[in-house]
Design a protein around this motif. Structure first.
Motif, mmCIF file in Angstrom:
data_model
loop_
_atom_site.group_PDB
_atom_site.id
_atom_site.type_symbol
_atom_site.label_atom_id
_atom_site.label_comp_id
_atom_site.label_asym_id
_atom_site.label_seq_id
_atom_site.Cartn_x
_atom_site.Cartn_y
_atom_site.Cartn_z
ATOM 1 N N MET A 1 5.737 21.097 -12.945
ATOM 2 C CA MET A 1 4.624 20.397 -12.271
ATOM 3 C C MET A 1 5.152 19.665 -11.044
ATOM 4 O O MET A 1 6.111 18.919 -11.152
ATOM 5 N N PRO A 3 5.599 16.850 -8.336
ATOM 6 C CA PRO A 3 5.289 15.424 -8.412
ATOM 7 C C PRO A 3 4.068 15.080 -7.571
ATOM 8 O O PRO A 3 3.910 15.586 -6.463
ATOM 9 N N ILE A 4 3.202 14.262 -8.136
ATOM 10 C CA ILE A 4 2.028 13.799 -7.387
ATOM 11 C C ILE A 4 2.351 12.381 -6.926
ATOM 12 O O ILE A 4 2.973 11.633 -7.661
ATOM 13 N N ALA A 5 1.911 12.044 -5.768
ATOM 14 C CA ALA A 5 2.105 10.656 -5.321
ATOM 15 C C ALA A 5 1.214 9.760 -6.158
ATOM 16 O O ALA A 5 0.038 10.045 -6.347
ATOM 17 N N ILE A 6 1.796 8.716 -6.739
ATOM 18 C CA ILE A 6 1.013 7.862 -7.627
ATOM 19 C C ILE A 6 0.064 6.982 -6.857
ATOM 20 O O ILE A 6 -1.131 7.045 -7.013
ATOM 21 N N ALA A 7 0.575 6.166 -6.015
ATOM 22 C CA ALA A 7 -0.312 5.311 -5.228
ATOM 23 C C ALA A 7 0.191 5.373 -3.811
ATOM 24 O O ALA A 7 1.350 5.116 -3.547
ATOM 25 N N LYS A 8 -0.649 5.771 -2.928
ATOM 26 C CA LYS A 8 -0.234 5.845 -1.534
ATOM 27 C C LYS A 8 0.098 4.444 -1.045
ATOM 28 O O LYS A 8 -0.681 3.518 -1.223
ATOM 29 N N ALA A 9 1.280 4.325 -0.467
ATOM 30 C CA ALA A 9 1.679 3.009 0.024
ATOM 31 C C ALA A 9 0.841 2.637 1.230
ATOM 32 O O ALA A 9 0.955 3.222 2.285
ATOM 33 N N ALA A 13 -3.751 -1.063 -0.572
ATOM 34 C CA ALA A 13 -3.643 -0.498 -1.913
ATOM 35 C C ALA A 13 -2.593 -1.187 -2.769
ATOM 36 O O ALA A 13 -2.702 -1.230 -3.971
ATOM 37 N N VAL A 14 -1.556 -1.717 -2.146
ATOM 38 C CA VAL A 14 -0.435 -2.184 -2.938
ATOM 39 C C VAL A 14 -0.513 -3.656 -3.297
ATOM 40 O O VAL A 14 0.340 -4.163 -3.997
ATOM 41 N N ARG A 355 0.506 -13.975 -4.193
ATOM 42 C CA ARG A 355 0.669 -12.650 -3.598
ATOM 43 C C ARG A 355 0.802 -11.579 -4.665
ATOM 44 O O ARG A 355 0.745 -10.394 -4.382
ATOM 45 N N ARG A 356 0.988 -12.027 -5.858
ATOM 46 C CA ARG A 356 1.122 -11.100 -6.981
ATOM 47 C C ARG A 356 -0.275 -10.593 -7.346
ATOM 48 O O ARG A 356 -1.222 -11.339 -7.362
ATOM 49 N N LEU A 357 -0.414 -9.326 -7.646
ATOM 50 C CA LEU A 357 -1.753 -8.834 -7.982
ATOM 51 C C LEU A 357 -1.982 -8.820 -9.484
ATOM 52 O O LEU A 357 -1.186 -8.281 -10.209
ATOM 53 N N GLY B 145 7.598 11.096 -7.815
ATOM 54 C CA GLY B 145 6.309 10.961 -7.160
ATOM 55 C C GLY B 145 5.696 9.594 -7.325
ATOM 56 O O GLY B 145 4.480 9.427 -7.320
ATOM 57 N N ASP B 156 7.838 -9.020 -8.810
ATOM 58 C CA ASP B 156 6.622 -9.818 -9.019
ATOM 59 C C ASP B 156 5.639 -9.690 -7.856
ATOM 60 O O ASP B 156 4.544 -10.224 -7.915
ATOM 61 N N GLN B 162 1.956 -0.538 -10.666
ATOM 62 C CA GLN B 162 3.226 -0.180 -10.028
ATOM 63 C C GLN B 162 4.393 -0.605 -10.900
ATOM 64 O O GLN B 162 5.376 0.118 -11.045
#
Ligand SMILES: Nc1ncnc2c1ncn2[C@@H]1O[C@H](COP(=O)(O)OP(=O)(O)OP(=O)(O)O)[C@@H](O)[C@H]1O
Ligand SMILES: [Mg+2]
Lengths: 357, 275
Positions: A1, A3-9, A13-14, A355-357, B145, B156, B162
């Motif tokens: 398989m 690799p799929i990008a998990i979360a686009k930087a 989004a981050v 700043r932490r989500l 990925g 943190d 993530q």
């Protein structure tokens, strides 16, 4: 398989908040370079005292006093930083500061043991006391605040009772005294003379040890595990960090540093006073650590900041008197500085969590 | 993720891990009673159960974080005793804990290599090789990925999902023999869960790494697992293969909230031969 990008930087989004206001940007800068704020304070103080004393503050003679105090305080402050990073504290350091040189001087006058040998014994005593503090704290789960207050009284009691609380005149032995501390800079000394260097040895030793600790903290596995222990003790343990050992090691380092600071102090004054270190010394060192940018929450701290913090405290103590203030006034400033530093430090911490989500 | 493409586990796949009669109490709280589980090479085993059933406690015993009151662990045919997580990691057992065990004040790459740092000698000093760790972490996350703003950022500052990805990546990095994942999908979005499930499916396809997976979502269990162990009040109440159990049956059994005996009886009544 594939690799799929998990979360686009992407900024959105981050979950990293883009700094908005000037204050926020400043706080972020401070959270990244914790030494920066105290360095600025130190420079402002130097300029202020230099102007206020018509140039006397930065004279070699006066600096040798300020830097001597900086070295003594800075060593103990750096020791506290190591412990504060692991989430502990040691209030017995002032007693170690007294007992180590006292043993050294006593061995010298009663058994004619060379000072260098006595100094090694003194440092080992400091390390041993640190180990005991650490073991009691981690094995019996006594908070270190309590363990070390107990140790403070215990050691203080021993040191005043072994020799009827008499100060001992320590002999002068060369090159021991030249290496570890000699009398202060005299007006007649040239700055580049041998005496010009030896007058600053206490400070130079502190710088050397602080740099070594900074290296250990930032560039070794030991430092990484020390930070991990204070930042997330359960997580660190789950991944296999020996958190108990890390704490004990840092107690040992702290005890050794305090003993060494005491020995330098005695070498310089050629006298071992059982009351040399008052608990006030430890509190000033903790203050220096805190205004130097070390968090009380554990997991982060800077020994270089602590040394600069010690310089600020020593400058306040000496400088205010020099420009003609009452000796007692310096505590007012010191107290205000600690509170201001705490407010700043908590703001910076809060910013990090925000700043932490 | 196509389940059909994965052939069933060979019946003669060797047993790589056997935990037998494990009991554990915390003071007055009994977390595990006589629990036995068996794991075969290349198998993906789902561990399910209510909140507080003892799943995390069981895997923390396997990871060396807790020591069992009674019971034995046999790994590769030899009885082992893990005094600390270091021992388990040294035996090729990697764990992603429910709390992730990430250090918030350290960077992503330091977290990735915590406990197995790279060093280099400079002037006789054994210093961290930060550059190598940074590069390796970046490279590895790229191959998996997993994309994050920077391997230099402290953990943190990352989002919950993530962080979960970093923890999973760290556990796979050392090519473990046994991979233990305690709710690794809890904070993940749909795409991210699919991605992590894909990683597990990959491992399953190769049938080299054995996986213990704790998940609450039964869809996902049937997607990637070979076998299910249902833990109820500290005991294994059901041990069934996903091939001959349906999702509805599993949900019914779990919902019934009954002890082992009652479940055995109920299961035998509805469909003989599950247990
Ligand atoms: N360190 C501990 N000290 C005391 N009790 C504990 C400890 N760890 C777990 N327990 C208790 O053991 C029991 C089992 O907990 P465990 O965390 O293993 O459950 P779990 O199945 O993982 O639940 P969840 O699905 O909520 O994660 C609970 O009753 C819990 O309160
Ligand atoms: Mg759990």
């Amino acid at each position: 398989m594939p690799p799929i990008a998990i979360a686009k930087a992407g900024k959105g989004a981050v979950g990293v908040k883009v700094p908005q206001t000037m204050t926020e940007r400043l706080l972020i800068l401070l959270s990244r370079y914790r030494e920066a704020s105290i360095a600025v304070v130190a420079i402002v103080l130097v300029v202020y005292f230099q102007v206020g004393s018509d140039g006397g503050f930065l004279s070699p003679q006066f600096m040798s006093v300020v830097l001597r105090d900086t070295g003594r305080l800075g060593l103990i402050a750096a020791a506290e930083v190591m412990l504060m990073i692991t989430g502990e504290i040691d209030l017995s350091l002032s007693a170690i500061f007294s007992i180590a040189p006292y043993v050294m001087a006593l061995m010298s006058v009663t058994w004619a043991v060379p000072l260098a040998v006595g100094a090694v014994v003194g440092v080992l005593i400091g390390v041993l006391v640190g180990a005991i503090n650490g073991i009691i704290t981690v094995r019996f789960r006594v908070p270190s605040l309590i363990t070390t207050v107990g140790m403070l009284f215990f050691l203080q009691g021993i040191v005043v009772s072994i020799y009827n609380s008499q100060p001992i005149v320590a002999p002068v032995e060369q090159p021991f005294n030249a290496i570890f501390g000699q009398s202060l800079y005299q007006p007649s000394d040239a700055l580049l003379s041998w005496h010009g260097v030896t007058a600053f040895t206490p400070f130079l030793w502190a710088v050397l040890i602080v740099l070594a600790l900074a290296l250990a903290l930032n560039r070794t596995t030991f430092g990484l595990h020390t930070i991990a222990t204070g930042s997330n003790i359960i997580g660190a343990r789950e991944i296999g960090v020996r958190t108990d050992r890390m704490k004990i090691y840092n107690f040992m380092i702290a005890g050794g540093c305090a003993a060494f600071a005491g020995i330098i102090n005695t070498a310089q004054f050629t006298s071992a006073d059982p009351q040399a270190g008052s608990p006030f010394l430890t509190l000033q060192a903790i203050a220096a650590a805190v205004i130097g940018g070390t968090s009380l929450l554990g997991g982060s701290g800077t020994v270089i900041g602590a040394l600069i913090g010690a310089f600020v405290v020593a400058s306040l103590n000496n400088g205010l008197v020099m420009i003609g203030a009452q000796a007692t006034v310096s505590d007012v400033y010191l107290g205000a500085a600690i509170i201001a530093a705490m407010i700043l430090s908590i703001q910076v911490d809060r910013l990090r969590t925000r700043r932490r989500l | 993720m196509n389940t059909q493409t994965i052939p069933p586990l060979a019946p003669d796949a060797p047993v790589v891990l056997e935990m037998s009669n494990i009991s554990k109490s915390f003071g007055a709280v009994t977390a595990l009673v006589d629990v036995s589980i068996k794991l075969r090479r290349g198998e993906v085993l789902a561990l399910v159960g209510d909140n507080g059933a003892g799943k995390s406690t069981l895997i923390k015993i396997l990871s060396g974080f807790h020591q069992p009151d009674t019971g034995t662990i046999v790994s590769q045919g030899k009885e082992v005793r893990f005094a600390s997580p270091r021992d388990a990691r040294a035996q090729g057992i990697e764990t992603v804990y429910q709390d992730l065990a990430l250090i918030g004040d350290l960077s992503v790459f330091h977290n990735m290599f915590l406990g197995r740092e790279y060093h280099k000698r400079i002037l006789g000093l054994n210093l961290l090789d930060n550059r190598k760790m940074r590069e390796q972490a970046q490279l590895y996350l790229d191959t998996l990925g997993i994309s994050i703003p920077s391997v230099n950022s402290t953990v943190d500052l990352l989002s919950g999902g993530q962080r979960q990805c970093i923890a999973v990546a760290r556990s796979i990095y050392s090519s473990p023999r046994i991979l233990v994942l305690d709710e690794p999908l809890a904070a993940l979005g749909v795409r991210e869960s699919a991605h992590v499930l894909g990683l597990i499916q990959n491992l399953r396809q190769q049938r080299q790494v054995s996986v213990i997976l704790i998940v609450h979502n039964y869809n996902q269990i049937f997607e990637v697992c070979d076998r299910i162990n249902f833990l109820h009040s500290g005991e294994v109440a059901l041990d069934a293969s996903t091939a001959d159990t349906s999702e509805e049956e599993l949900i019914r059994i779990v919902k019934s909230g009954l002890g082992r005996k009652a479940i055995d009886a109920a299961a035998a009544e509805v469909r003989p031969g599950i247990v």
